[in-house]
Design a protein around this motif. Sequence first.
Motif, PDB file in Angstrom:
ATOM      1  N   SER A 162      19.538  32.118 -22.726  1.00  0.00           N
ATOM      2  CA  SER A 162      18.267  31.791 -22.068  1.00  0.00           C
ATOM      3  C   SER A 162      17.266  31.271 -23.097  1.00  0.00           C
ATOM      4  O   SER A 162      17.267  31.712 -24.253  1.00  0.00           O
ATOM      5  CB  SER A 162      17.681  33.031 -21.394  1.00  0.00           C
ATOM      6  N   LYS A 163      16.420  30.350 -22.672  1.00  0.00           N
ATOM      7  CA  LYS A 163      15.451  29.721 -23.574  1.00  0.00           C
ATOM      8  C   LYS A 163      14.663  30.719 -24.416  1.00  0.00           C
ATOM      9  O   LYS A 163      14.497  30.545 -25.614  1.00  0.00           O
ATOM     10  CB  LYS A 163      14.465  28.859 -22.781  1.00  0.00           C
ATOM     11  N   GLN A 164      14.177  31.780 -23.779  1.00  0.00           N
ATOM     12  CA  GLN A 164      13.301  32.716 -24.490  1.00  0.00           C
ATOM     13  C   GLN A 164      14.026  33.514 -25.562  1.00  0.00           C
ATOM     14  O   GLN A 164      13.389  34.151 -26.398  1.00  0.00           O
ATOM     15  CB  GLN A 164      12.558  33.641 -23.527  1.00  0.00           C
ATOM     16  N   TYR A 165      15.375  33.474 -25.602  1.00  0.00           N
ATOM     17  CA  TYR A 165      16.136  34.232 -26.595  1.00  0.00           C
ATOM     18  C   TYR A 165      16.865  33.346 -27.601  1.00  0.00           C
ATOM     19  O   TYR A 165      17.623  33.848 -28.424  1.00  0.00           O
ATOM     20  CB  TYR A 165      17.121  35.175 -25.900  1.00  0.00           C
ATOM     21  N   ARG A 166      16.606  32.046 -27.558  1.00  0.00           N
ATOM     22  CA  ARG A 166      17.226  31.151 -28.535  1.00  0.00           C
ATOM     23  C   ARG A 166      16.558  31.340 -29.892  1.00  0.00           C
ATOM     24  O   ARG A 166      15.377  31.637 -29.981  1.00  0.00           O
ATOM     25  CB  ARG A 166      17.113  29.705 -28.062  1.00  0.00           C
ATOM     26  N   GLU A 171      19.184  22.227 -17.029  1.00  0.00           N
ATOM     27  CA  GLU A 171      18.484  21.969 -18.289  1.00  0.00           C
ATOM     28  C   GLU A 171      19.092  20.798 -19.067  1.00  0.00           C
ATOM     29  O   GLU A 171      18.381  19.965 -19.592  1.00  0.00           O
ATOM     30  CB  GLU A 171      18.506  23.227 -19.163  1.00  0.00           C
ATOM     31  N   GLN A 172      20.423  20.748 -19.118  1.00  0.00           N
ATOM     32  CA  GLN A 172      21.083  19.690 -19.876  1.00  0.00           C
ATOM     33  C   GLN A 172      21.293  18.426 -19.045  1.00  0.00           C
ATOM     34  O   GLN A 172      21.876  17.461 -19.531  1.00  0.00           O
ATOM     35  CB  GLN A 172      22.404  20.196 -20.445  1.00  0.00           C
ATOM     36  N   GLU A 204      21.691  27.024 -14.550  1.00  0.00           N
ATOM     37  CA  GLU A 204      20.347  26.745 -15.065  1.00  0.00           C
ATOM     38  C   GLU A 204      20.403  25.992 -16.392  1.00  0.00           C
ATOM     39  O   GLU A 204      19.653  25.045 -16.608  1.00  0.00           O
ATOM     40  CB  GLU A 204      19.593  28.061 -15.248  1.00  0.00           C
ATOM     41  N   ILE A 205      21.310  26.389 -17.262  1.00  0.00           N
ATOM     42  CA  ILE A 205      21.361  25.789 -18.593  1.00  0.00           C
ATOM     43  C   ILE A 205      22.303  24.596 -18.649  1.00  0.00           C
ATOM     44  O   ILE A 205      21.921  23.510 -19.093  1.00  0.00           O
ATOM     45  CB  ILE A 205      21.742  26.849 -19.641  1.00  0.00           C
TER      46      ILE A 205
END
Length: 152
Positions: free
Chosen positions: A81-85, A31-32, A26-27
């Motif tokens: 994960s995005k929400q924990y950056r 995402e990248q 996913e990342i």
Amino acid sequence: MIEFRWYRFDEFGSQELYCMLALRQEILVVEQQSPYSDLDFADQTASHLLAKIGADFVAYARCTWPSEETAFASFGRVVVSKQYRGTGLGKELVQRSLARLGEESCDIVIGAQLYLENFYSHFGFVRDGEPYDDVGVPHLRMRLRHEYARRI
């Protein structure tokens, strides 16, 4: 509450393995927008650090040890994960990885994304070569000398 756990490859259940690989994909791939082959056959001999909240995997890092091919330890595939950056979770992953790898008497070498050079320099890493392209993502080889890694 975040739970951290180290895994050997053979300790993963099928659901955990699938979720870990999905998080990396996913990342690092989607995402990248970097179509690289994440499955590189290093997972089987690596130590895997997973951060979970409940049943959800929210962060991950992989540590590898010196081998016949390399005289150094390394860590990589560091994802949050995005929400924990922005919560310090990335720093926690690196600190725990360095503590694990600091048990070895060798340097730690990483292939860092170029934009993260300052982040890794806070841990004592220094440039070890010129920037290079890794499937469309600028990277930089960085090294942490064994003498420094043991103090972390």
